[in-house]
Write an enzyme that holds these catalytic residues in place. Structure first.
Site, mmCIF file in Angstrom:
data_model
loop_
_atom_site.group_PDB
_atom_site.id
_atom_site.type_symbol
_atom_site.label_atom_id
_atom_site.label_comp_id
_atom_site.label_asym_id
_atom_site.label_seq_id
_atom_site.Cartn_x
_atom_site.Cartn_y
_atom_site.Cartn_z
ATOM 1 C CD GLU A 52 -23.265 32.752 44.076
ATOM 2 O OE1 GLU A 52 -24.036 32.568 45.155
ATOM 3 O OE2 GLU A 52 -22.970 32.032 43.205
ATOM 4 N N GLY A 100 -20.339 29.355 42.626
ATOM 5 C CA GLY A 100 -20.007 28.623 41.608
ATOM 6 C C GLY A 100 -19.688 27.409 41.751
ATOM 7 C CB ALA A 145 -17.238 32.768 39.471
ATOM 8 C CD GLU A 171 -24.007 28.936 40.338
ATOM 9 O OE1 GLU A 171 -23.056 29.477 40.285
ATOM 10 O OE2 GLU A 171 -25.158 29.433 39.957
HETATM 11 C C1 3H9 Z 1 -20.005 33.423 42.007
HETATM 12 O O1 3H9 Z 1 -19.444 32.237 42.057
HETATM 13 C C2 3H9 Z 1 -20.836 33.702 40.802
HETATM 14 C C3 3H9 Z 1 -21.319 32.519 40.183
HETATM 15 O O2 3H9 Z 1 -22.659 31.812 40.571
HETATM 16 C C4 3H9 Z 1 -21.984 32.681 38.660
HETATM 17 C C5 3H9 Z 1 -20.747 32.706 37.592
HETATM 18 C C6 3H9 Z 1 -21.395 32.872 36.302
HETATM 19 N N1 3H9 Z 1 -11.988 34.668 43.333
HETATM 20 O O3 3H9 Z 1 -10.674 34.978 51.758
HETATM 21 P P1 3H9 Z 1 -9.144 34.593 51.710
HETATM 22 C C7 3H9 Z 1 -8.468 35.000 47.095
HETATM 23 S S1 3H9 Z 1 -19.471 34.754 42.735
HETATM 24 C C8 3H9 Z 1 -10.811 35.307 43.393
HETATM 25 O O4 3H9 Z 1 -8.259 35.466 52.656
HETATM 26 P P2 3H9 Z 1 -10.000 32.450 53.746
HETATM 27 C C9 3H9 Z 1 -8.924 36.140 47.987
HETATM 28 O O5 3H9 Z 1 -8.731 37.376 47.411
HETATM 29 C C10 3H9 Z 1 -18.240 33.816 43.834
HETATM 30 N N2 3H9 Z 1 -10.097 35.319 44.108
HETATM 31 O O6 3H9 Z 1 -8.964 33.020 52.614
HETATM 32 C C11 3H9 Z 1 -7.431 35.948 48.629
HETATM 33 O O7 3H9 Z 1 -6.406 36.445 47.864
HETATM 34 P P3 3H9 Z 1 -5.089 37.180 48.681
HETATM 35 C C12 3H9 Z 1 -18.715 33.257 45.103
HETATM 36 C C13 3H9 Z 1 -10.525 34.698 45.437
HETATM 37 O O8 3H9 Z 1 -9.313 30.971 54.057
HETATM 38 C C14 3H9 Z 1 -7.163 34.529 48.692
HETATM 39 O O9 3H9 Z 1 -8.179 33.930 47.863
HETATM 40 N N3 3H9 Z 1 -17.905 32.761 46.064
HETATM 41 C C15 3H9 Z 1 -11.974 34.092 45.580
HETATM 42 O O10 3H9 Z 1 -10.206 33.275 54.939
HETATM 43 C C16 3H9 Z 1 -7.688 33.750 50.042
HETATM 44 O O11 3H9 Z 1 -8.994 34.258 50.363
HETATM 45 C C17 3H9 Z 1 -17.657 33.654 47.037
HETATM 46 O O12 3H9 Z 1 -18.154 34.896 47.267
HETATM 47 C C18 3H9 Z 1 -12.597 34.088 44.325
HETATM 48 N N4 3H9 Z 1 -13.814 33.549 44.277
HETATM 49 O O13 3H9 Z 1 -11.602 32.303 53.021
HETATM 50 C C19 3H9 Z 1 -16.351 33.123 48.068
HETATM 51 N N5 3H9 Z 1 -11.977 33.810 46.703
HETATM 52 O O14 3H9 Z 1 -4.406 36.135 49.359
HETATM 53 C C20 3H9 Z 1 -15.530 34.062 48.340
HETATM 54 C C21 3H9 Z 1 -11.069 34.167 47.595
HETATM 55 O O15 3H9 Z 1 -4.386 37.981 47.450
HETATM 56 N N6 3H9 Z 1 -14.378 33.584 48.995
HETATM 57 N N7 3H9 Z 1 -10.131 34.857 46.626
HETATM 58 O O16 3H9 Z 1 -5.612 38.291 49.544
HETATM 59 C C22 3H9 Z 1 -14.631 33.313 50.455
HETATM 60 O O17 3H9 Z 1 -15.422 33.593 50.982
HETATM 61 C C23 3H9 Z 1 -13.259 33.076 51.164
HETATM 62 O O18 3H9 Z 1 -12.182 33.415 50.419
HETATM 63 C C24 3H9 Z 1 -13.017 31.626 51.367
HETATM 64 C C25 3H9 Z 1 -11.678 31.569 52.135
HETATM 65 C C26 3H9 Z 1 -14.096 31.034 52.555
HETATM 66 C C27 3H9 Z 1 -13.252 30.856 50.423
#
Ligand code: 3H9
Length: 678
Positions: free
Chosen positions: A125, A102, A63, A105
């Site tokens: 999450e 998400g 999400a 999901e």
């Molecule tokens: C969810 O899904 C809830 C659902 O179950 C329910 C819904 C109803 N959103 O980490 P990076 C940004 S909860 C917005 O440096 P990497 C991040 O801030 C979500 N922004 O890259 C950064 O911005 P900036 C569950 C996001 O290559 C840029 O993207 N998912 C999100 O080292 C690059 O990120 C997670 O918890 C996001 N979801 O790693 C996954 N994700 O450049 C969270 C990232 O401005 N994300 N950004 O600083 C991660 O674990 C890592 O970002 C990922 C990439 C592994 C994907």
């Protein structure tokens, strides 16, 4: 505005493509686009199957976290996914990168999932203080069983595609370079067959057969999940999948999700998510600053610290030349590193082949000349300014121009160290935390002359070696130890005024730290820096050393330890403390746990405020990053500055004043403005 979702026809298959950089987060436009695309596929008889894939570095990574806490704009993710799953035409998720939260999901709502070998799938999450909120806790156990679902939902760590295939989360693994074509062929092969829906699977068959599974799992995770709300909610949700109908299970998930979403733990953990990423950025250094290539690293000192630092680079595949003064110290350091790696192999965390590969990148030496061609040299020698300056002068004379010279000092003045060289711009602090191969934090100390490319390189390198970096200016103790000293001052004062030292430890334990200051002293060794003269006793620590209470390693320090390292308060230590208090004429009184907590933590917040006022930290959240990763500050409170905001700066000020402790102007101003730290 153009939609981040586009569709492409491949005869009877509709390929739905998301292009929402950087991580294809499932923001409103993506959800709306996905829903429209599914409707398009369902209403067009010539389309018989659907493939969903993403452009860019990854499949949907979850999400859009930036939308959390804002008024929701439809369609929401659950309804989008329900529409997808309800399709009678096969829908295939084609996964590369990371299918997270998400995103995972979405994959679960598709009828089939195929992935490339490098892909990872997970439900992280819990790391944001949440549980999956788009039926992930209900579809996953119906697809793979409770036993396989629990670690994914409760632990939050993603698993590789191969493992996902083993547990039944992925149906097929295809070549890295032909994902779309293979997904189309796969989808075509399923046309005309009844579609399998995860929501219609048999939930938790294993959990139903063995209902103790959930309690056993909870017990096995007790240490990791202590204090966190989300993991327990996650277990509850997965258990519900076996006990309730799918529709009721989804309702249960929603209730748990909403409770967590509106709670302070999730707000704190979401704050931390962005804090960690912000900390890696330095405001006045452009993102495209050219980096200095780091192909070879030198480390000076093969003791515990030097060895730990070295292992970070070896593990990342970067060769290290390690220097010591004497052969036996060098041999000892090298064999400790090997043993550490072998222990990891024994625990199944790496293969023996990987151990040999890492150790093969190590060159032990007694000669400074062997450091000449290193791109970065980090010294981890004795904490003494004269010694450090000698080391830097020597390095300056042998190491090639353009190489970075870093000190691992935990409190000395980097600017003064830099004066020992003719290249102060290339001098920087890289403060690792012990054990340096394990602890996540890297405090990067920016000297007044440190060059932009040097800083940018070190920040990038921190990611390569799996560290979380935050920048500090030059001040005694930098961010972390400077604040720690304020806590320690109060811990010492409290026990002189009558507080039990175990109460001081327990207050921090109850707050969520892994241990308190006196336990920490016992673990590190009370005799660190002791002069070894039992007749010279001027402090409580010296008094403990004089009677052989050196800490855990001696079986006694502040506490007595049994063989299982359980601690019991000691009458001998109580008497020693009481004796000191009498000698210093300190009046004794009962001190409440509330007072202990305030006196330990509020002065840290005040020091943090001073650090910000002086510009020693770029932002309050950097201080949170330091304390969470370097000192065990509980993540679910968001770090000292976020926590102070939730408590209220006015309350912190009032507490400090009540206890007669100093309040900085910066903190006063925050309190008066009714504002927290941002
Ligand atoms: C969810 O899904 C809830 C659902 O179950 C329910 C819904 C109803 N959103 O980490 P990076 C940004 S909860 C917005 O440096 P990497 C991040 O801030 C979500 N922004 O890259 C950064 O911005 P900036 C569950 C996001 O290559 C840029 O993207 N998912 C999100 O080292 C690059 O990120 C997670 O918890 C996001 N979801 O790693 C996954 N994700 O450049 C969270 C990232 O401005 N994300 N950004 O600083 C991660 O674990 C890592 O970002 C990922 C990439 C592994 C994907």
């Amino acid at each position: 505005m153009t939609s981040p979702i586009r569709t492409e026809r491949h005869d009877n298959v509709l390929v739905v493509i998301s292009d929402n950089p950087p991580v294809n987060a499932l923001g409103q436009a993506v959800r709306a686009g996905l829903k429209d695309a599914i409707e398009q596929a369902l209403s067009d008889d010539s389309i018989e199957a659907v493939v969903i894939r993403c452009d860019g570095q990854t499949f949907f990574a979850g999400a859009d976290i930036t939308e959390f806490g804002k008024p929701p704009v439809g369609p929401n993710l659950p309804e989008t996914l329900d529409a997808m799953e309800a399709s009678d035409k096969p829908v295939v998720a084609a996964i590369h990168g990371t299918a997270l939260g998400g995103g995972c999901e979405v994959a679960l709502a598709c009828h089939y999932r195929i992935a490339v070998p490098s892909a990872k799938l997970g439900l992280p999450e819990v790391k944001l203080g949440l549980i999956p909120g788009a039926a992930g806790t209900q579809r996953l156990p119906r697809l793979v069983g409770a036993e396989a679902a629990l670690p994914l939902v409760v632990g939050g760590n993603p698993i590789p595609a191969k493992k996902a295939e083993t547990i039944g989360l992925v149906d097929a693994i295809v070549a890295e370079d032909s994902l779309e074509a293979d997904a189309i062929a796969f989808a075509r092969s399923k046309i005309g067959q009844p579609v399998p829906r995860a929501s219609e699977g048999k939930a938790n068959e294993d959990g139903v057969r063995d209902p103790d599974l959930f309690d056993r799992f909870r017990a096995s995770q007790a240490r990791q999940i202590r204090g966190f709300d989300a993991p327990n909610a996650a277990i509850e949700a997965v258990k519900a999948a076996g006990e309730l109908s799918y529709a009721d299970g989804v309702k249960k998930e929603r209730e748990l999700f909403m409770k967590l979403m509106t709670g302070t733990q999730s707000a704190a953990m979401r704050h931390y998510f962005f804090a960690e990423r912000a900390a890696n950025k330095i405001d006045d250094i452009p993102r495209d600053t050219p980096l200095i290539p780091i192909r070879k690293v030198g480390v000076i000192g093969a003791g515990t610290m030097g060895g730990g630092i070295t292992m970070n680079f070896l593990s990342a595949g970067i060769p290290v030349t390690i220097l010591e003064m004497a052969q036996d110290a060098l041999d000892r350091g090298t064999s400790v590193m090997r043993k550490n790696y072998e222990n990891s192999a024994k625990r199944g965390r790496m293969t023996m082949e990987a151990v040999d590969k890492a150790m093969g990148l190590l060159t032990p030496t007694l000669s400074y000349d062997d450091l000449a061609d290193c791109d970065l040299v980090i010294e981890a020698v004795y904490e003494n300014m004269d010694v450090k300056k000698q080391v830097f002068a020597k390095l300056d004379s042998v190491v090639k121009q353009g190489a970075i010279l870093a000190s691992n000092t935990s409190y000395l003045d980097i600017d003064e160290i830099a004066t020992a060289t003719a290249r102060p711009g290339y001098v920087v602090g890289m403060h690792f935390f012990s054990p340096a191969n394990v602890m996540k934090l890297l405090e990067v100390v920016r000297g007044k002359e440190t060059r932009h490319d040097v800083l940018a390189t070190v920040m990038k390198l921190s990611k390569t070696i799996g560290k979380v970096a935050a920048v500090s200016g030059v001040c005694p103790g930098f961010i972390g130890n400077r604040m720690l000293s304020k806590r320690q001052e109060q811990a010492n004062a409290l026990i002189m005024e009558g507080a039990n030292y175990w109460d001081v430890d327990d207050v921090l334990l109850e707050f969520g730290f892994p241990m308190g200051p006196f336990q920490m002293g016992d673990l590190a060794g009370i005799d660190i820096g002791w002069h070894r003269d039992p007749t010279k006793v001027t402090t409580i620590r010296e008094a403990l050393c004089a009677v052989g209470r050196f800490g855990q390693k001696a079986g006694k320090g502040f506490y007595d330890y049994d063989e299982a390292r359980n601690r019991t308060p000691s009458d001998e230590v109580r008497a020693i403390i009481a004796d000191f208090a009498t000698k210093e004429g300190k009046a004794q009184r009962e001190i409440s746990k509330d007072e202990i907590r305030e006196r330990l933590l509020y002065p840290m917040v005040n020091e943090g405020a001073k650090i910000l006022e002086e510009g020693m930290a770029q932002r309050a959240s950097d201080i949170d990053v330091v304390w969470i990763n370097g000192y065990g500050w509980p993540l679910y409170t968001g770090g000292p500055m976020f926590w102070a905001t939730t408590v209220g700066p006015d309350k912190v000020v009032a507490g400090l004043e009540r206890h007669g402790l100093p309040v900085s102007d910066f903190l006063h101003n925050k309190a008066e403005a009714g504002r927290g730290f941002d």
